[in-house]
Design a protein around this motif. Structure first.
Motif, PDB file in Angstrom:
ATOM      1  N   PRO A  12      -4.186  28.749 -38.729  1.00 22.93           N
ATOM      2  CA  PRO A  12      -4.030  28.284 -40.107  1.00 22.93           C
ATOM      3  C   PRO A  12      -2.541  28.037 -40.370  1.00 22.93           C
ATOM      4  N   ALA A  13      -2.209  26.818 -40.758  1.00 21.38           N
ATOM      5  CA  ALA A  13      -0.791  26.483 -40.971  1.00 21.38           C
ATOM      6  C   ALA A  13      -0.651  25.593 -42.194  1.00 21.38           C
ATOM      7  N   ALA A  14      -1.484  25.840 -43.191  1.00 19.83           N
ATOM      8  CA  ALA A  14      -1.487  24.969 -44.368  1.00 19.83           C
ATOM      9  C   ALA A  14      -0.936  25.667 -45.609  1.00 19.83           C
ATOM     10  N   GLY A  15      -0.397  26.864 -45.420  1.00 15.98           N
ATOM     11  CA  GLY A  15       0.134  27.617 -46.568  1.00 15.98           C
ATOM     12  C   GLY A  15       1.415  26.980 -47.093  1.00 15.98           C
ATOM     13  N   LEU A  16       1.860  27.436 -48.255  1.00 14.87           N
ATOM     14  CA  LEU A  16       3.011  26.791 -48.899  1.00 14.87           C
ATOM     15  C   LEU A  16       4.346  27.434 -48.511  1.00 14.87           C
ATOM     16  N   GLY A  17       4.293  28.611 -47.909  1.00 12.72           N
ATOM     17  CA  GLY A  17       5.531  29.249 -47.440  1.00 12.72           C
ATOM     18  C   GLY A  17       6.524  29.542 -48.547  1.00 12.72           C
ATOM     19  N   THR A  18       6.032  30.027 -49.698  1.00 14.22           N
ATOM     20  CA  THR A  18       6.925  30.202 -50.856  1.00 14.22           C
ATOM     21  C   THR A  18       7.985  31.281 -50.639  1.00 14.22           C
ATOM     22  N   GLN A 106      -6.509  21.095 -44.461  1.00 13.48           N
ATOM     23  CA  GLN A 106      -6.902  21.848 -45.665  1.00 13.48           C
ATOM     24  C   GLN A 106      -6.165  21.154 -46.814  1.00 13.48           C
ATOM     25  N   ALA A 109      -4.089  24.541 -50.645  1.00 19.35           N
ATOM     26  CA  ALA A 109      -3.939  25.895 -50.094  1.00 19.35           C
ATOM     27  C   ALA A 109      -4.771  26.876 -50.932  1.00 19.35           C
ATOM     28  N   LEU A 132      -1.949  33.815 -36.965  1.00 14.82           N
ATOM     29  CA  LEU A 132      -1.038  33.420 -38.050  1.00 14.82           C
ATOM     30  C   LEU A 132       0.354  33.378 -37.430  1.00 14.82           C
ATOM     31  N   ASP A 134       3.309  32.975 -38.381  1.00  8.92           N
ATOM     32  CA  ASP A 134       4.523  33.602 -38.913  1.00  8.92           C
ATOM     33  C   ASP A 134       4.598  35.086 -38.529  1.00  8.92           C
TER      34      ASP A 134
HETATM   35  P1  UTP Z   1       0.808  33.566 -45.900  1.00  4.24           P
HETATM   36  O1  UTP Z   1       0.436  34.105 -47.222  1.00  4.24           O
HETATM   37  O2  UTP Z   1       1.713  34.351 -45.029  1.00  4.24           O
HETATM   38  O3  UTP Z   1       1.468  32.133 -45.997  1.00  4.24           O
HETATM   39  O4  UTP Z   1      -0.493  33.119 -45.127  1.00  4.24           O
HETATM   40  P2  UTP Z   1       1.931  31.240 -47.157  1.00  4.24           P
HETATM   41  O5  UTP Z   1       0.983  31.275 -48.287  1.00  4.24           O
HETATM   42  O6  UTP Z   1       2.240  29.927 -46.532  1.00  4.24           O
HETATM   43  O7  UTP Z   1       3.340  31.906 -47.465  1.00  4.24           O
HETATM   44  P3  UTP Z   1       3.989  32.589 -48.729  1.00  4.24           P
HETATM   45  O8  UTP Z   1       3.320  33.917 -48.871  1.00  4.24           O
HETATM   46  O9  UTP Z   1       3.766  31.640 -49.880  1.00  4.24           O
HETATM   47  O10 UTP Z   1       5.422  32.675 -48.346  1.00  4.24           O
HETATM   48  C1  UTP Z   1      -0.730  33.439 -43.781  1.00  4.24           C
HETATM   49  C2  UTP Z   1      -1.069  32.221 -42.955  1.00  4.24           C
HETATM   50  O11 UTP Z   1      -2.189  31.530 -43.493  1.00  4.24           O
HETATM   51  C3  UTP Z   1      -1.893  30.169 -43.696  1.00  4.24           C
HETATM   52  C4  UTP Z   1      -0.382  30.087 -43.777  1.00  4.24           C
HETATM   53  O12 UTP Z   1       0.073  28.801 -43.352  1.00  4.24           O
HETATM   54  C5  UTP Z   1       0.067  31.209 -42.870  1.00  4.24           C
HETATM   55  O13 UTP Z   1       0.130  30.780 -41.520  1.00  4.24           O
HETATM   56  N1  UTP Z   1      -2.579  29.715 -44.922  1.00  4.24           N
HETATM   57  C6  UTP Z   1      -2.501  30.453 -46.050  1.00  4.24           C
HETATM   58  C7  UTP Z   1      -3.285  28.529 -44.899  1.00  4.24           C
HETATM   59  O14 UTP Z   1      -3.366  27.845 -43.865  1.00  4.24           O
HETATM   60  N2  UTP Z   1      -3.907  28.121 -46.040  1.00  4.24           N
HETATM   61  C8  UTP Z   1      -3.845  28.833 -47.198  1.00  4.24           C
HETATM   62  O15 UTP Z   1      -4.439  28.395 -48.204  1.00  4.24           O
HETATM   63  C9  UTP Z   1      -3.121  30.037 -47.199  1.00  4.24           C
END
Ligand code: UTP
Length: 294
Positions: A12-18, A106, A109, A132, A134
């Motif tokens: 999963p690599a679709a998170g926002l990385g806030t 995705q 997020a 994951l 990260d």
């Molecule tokens: P994290 O909560 O660590 O990632 O999710 P995030 O949301 O990108 O980062 P912050 O917390 O806002 O900084 C763990 C993993 O799940 C993925 C993220 O890319 C990360 O690899 N993820 C998370 C998704 O692919 N989709 C989502 O909707 C949420």
């Protein structure tokens, strides 16, 4: 006991990385380099060294550099070839030759559980790993390989566990679990319950789930059965809790050191330690650090 071989890994690599803004405003967190390699490449190498062949990356908007990284770069290869830089050329080629990767999108997020669900068609009805990227793990045996060994014995889902100090426990999914003896060591647990991001007083233990899983395909219907939880997102922890109703889940306290490279401090620690361990940089970097006045 013979259980279905795990052939696929979902990233999963679709998170926002806030937590890593502003670096992640226009660049995926998964592409941040630890020394000289993007985070996601560490994860991909870990699963390859664990014997997994097929990789599925769940991407979102602004993540095209992940696809470019694992694709062939004709211009760069041509340039390196014409300049006779054969070592760099073979390093660049080895990345695109590494493995076949599929991508699924995705669009929003909506949580880790939702991201994993997006891989349902590509995974099909077989067990699979989830990484994951990260969470970077330095270990003798790749962490996913350690989980696969448990899966191959029990034929059930397995999550990676780590002991976490109480004051940090609220950042994790936490398990209530019973230790069971496996191969004469005490690293294996049978999970009784899971709680996503509990307050320290409500945490059932100090054992947190970190970003490595081996899951049986029933997890997909479990994600489809749950409601959005913490933060309005479909949480993988909640889907695992749902799965516990009729399937066992194991937890494995893996051997190795985990770095939370999605967090600024965790990323700095990983950068320093990985650089110190590099044959080509370690000594000079150590001398440099020793010379700093702090
Ligand atoms: P994290 O909560 O660590 O990632 O999710 P995030 O949301 O990108 O980062 P912050 O917390 O806002 O900084 C763990 C993993 O799940 C993925 C993220 O890319 C990360 O690899 N993820 C998370 C998704 O692919 N989709 C989502 O909707 C949420």
């Amino acid at each position: 006991m013979m259980n279905a071989k795990v052939r696929k890994a979902v990233f999963p690599a679709a998170g926002l990385g806030t937590r890593f803004l502003p670096a992640t405003k226009a660049q995926p967190k998964e592409m941040l380099p630890l020394v000289d390699k993007p985070l996601i490449q560490y994860g991909v190498e870990e699963v390859i060294h664990s014997g997994i062949q097929d990789i599925i990356i769940v991407t979102g908007r602004g993540k095209s550099s992940i696809e470019d990284h694992f694709d062939v770069s004709f211009e760069l290869e041509h340039l390196l070839e014409s300049k006779g830089k054969t070592e760099l050329l073979s390093m660049v080629r080895s990345i695109s030759d590494m493995i076949d990767i599929s991508y699924v999108r995705q669009k929003e997020a909506l949580g880790l559980g939702h991201a994993v669900l997006r891989a349902k068609e590509l995974v099909g009805s077989e067990p699979f790993a989830v990484v994951l990227s990260d969470d970077v793990i330095a270990s003798e045996t790749p962490c996913i390989r350690q989980l696969l060994d448990v899966y191959e014995f029990y034929g059930a889902s397995v999550v990676a566990l780590m002991e976490v100090p109480r004051d940090q426990i609220s950042a994790y999914g936490v398990v209530d679990a019973e230790a069971i003896s496996h191969n004469g060591n005490e690293q294996l647990y049978r999970i009784r319950n899971l709680v996503e991001k509990p307050k320290p007083d409500d945490a059932p233990s100090n054992l947190a789930i970190i970003g490595r899983y081996v899951l049986t395909p029933e997890i997909f219907s479990c994600v489809e059965s749950i409601e959005p939880g913490n933060g309005g997102e479909l949480q993988l922890t909640d889907a695992l809790k749902y799965m516990l109703r009729n399937r066992p889940i194991y937890g494995f306290k893996f051997e190795g050191k985990r770095y939370d490279a999605g967090d600024k401090l965790g990323f700095l620690k990983a950068t320093v330690e990985f650089a110190l361990n590099r044959h080509d940089l370690g000594d000079t970097f150590r001398d440099y650090l020793r010379g700093l006045n702090f």
